[in-house]
Design a protein around this motif. Structure first.
Motif, PDB file in Angstrom:
ATOM      1  N   MET A  85       0.823  -1.214   0.000  1.00  0.00           N
ATOM      2  CA  MET A  85       0.000   0.000   0.000  1.00  0.00           C
ATOM      3  C   MET A  85       0.857   1.263   0.000  1.00  0.00           C
ATOM      4  SD  MET A  85      -3.027  -1.271   2.550  1.00  0.00           S
ATOM      5  CE  MET A  85      -4.165   0.092   2.243  1.00  0.00           C
TER       6      MET A  85
ATOM      7  N   ASP B 256       2.189   1.555  -3.668  1.00  0.00           N
ATOM      8  CA  ASP B 256       1.211   2.049  -4.649  1.00  0.00           C
ATOM      9  C   ASP B 256       0.535   3.350  -4.192  1.00  0.00           C
ATOM     10  OD1 ASP B 256      -0.901   1.325  -2.928  1.00  0.00           O
ATOM     11  OD2 ASP B 256      -1.334  -0.519  -4.002  1.00  0.00           O
TER      12      ASP B 256
ATOM     13  N   ARG C 230      -1.266   4.203  -1.654  1.00  0.00           N
ATOM     14  CA  ARG C 230      -2.521   4.264  -0.894  1.00  0.00           C
ATOM     15  C   ARG C 230      -2.244   4.675   0.547  1.00  0.00           C
ATOM     16  NH1 ARG C 230      -5.147  -1.412  -1.791  1.00  0.00           N
ATOM     17  NH2 ARG C 230      -2.969  -1.972  -2.160  1.00  0.00           N
TER      18      ARG C 230
ATOM     19  N   ALA D 144      -5.068   9.039   4.942  1.00  0.00           N
ATOM     20  CA  ALA D 144      -5.048   8.036   3.877  1.00  0.00           C
ATOM     21  C   ALA D 144      -6.220   7.076   4.013  1.00  0.00           C
ATOM     22  CB  ALA D 144      -3.725   7.276   3.903  1.00  0.00           C
TER      23      ALA D 144
ATOM     24  N   LEU E 177      -9.296   6.422   1.373  1.00  0.00           N
ATOM     25  CA  LEU E 177      -9.716   5.112   0.864  1.00  0.00           C
ATOM     26  C   LEU E 177     -11.215   4.918   1.027  1.00  0.00           C
ATOM     27  CD1 LEU E 177      -6.872   2.744   2.118  1.00  0.00           C
ATOM     28  CD2 LEU E 177      -7.336   3.472  -0.234  1.00  0.00           C
TER      29      LEU E 177
ATOM     30  N   ASP F  83     -13.027   6.962  -1.605  1.00  0.00           N
ATOM     31  CA  ASP F  83     -12.868   6.433  -2.956  1.00  0.00           C
ATOM     32  C   ASP F  83     -13.747   5.215  -3.235  1.00  0.00           C
ATOM     33  OD1 ASP F  83     -11.101   8.409  -3.551  1.00  0.00           O
ATOM     34  OD2 ASP F  83      -9.308   7.166  -3.362  1.00  0.00           O
TER      35      ASP F  83
END
Length: 80
Positions: free
Chosen positions: A40, A43, A45, A66, A70, A73
């Motif tokens: 994570m 990438d 995230r 963060a 998430l 999203d």
């Protein structure tokens, strides 16, 4: 009844809140394994850590942001 035995050493459990978390602690805070947490971070995230001398730590406030991102999203409905 007798008294409980006293420990000769202090407990290793920390109760004071901390802003900086080490890798394993950050992964546990987020709720994933350290390996998944590394993925994570790679990438993006999860945020990148900062280095304090030889220690690599993650800012708990950035972890919260963060996680919030998430959720924004792709909120998961546990009933689906």
């Amino acid at each position: 009844m007798g008294r409980a035995p006293q420990l000769d050493h202090p407990s290793r459990i920390e109760v004071a809140p901390r802003r900086g978390l080490r890798r394993e602690e950050a992964a546990r805070y987020v709720g994933v394994s350290p390996t998944k947490y590394d993925e994570m971070v790679r990438d993006r995230r999860m945020p990148k850590p900062w280095r304090i001398d030889g220690c690599v730590v993650w800012d708990i406030r950035k972890l919260d942001a963060a996680l919030d991102s998430l959720l924004d999203d792709g909120e998961v409905n546990e009933w689906d």
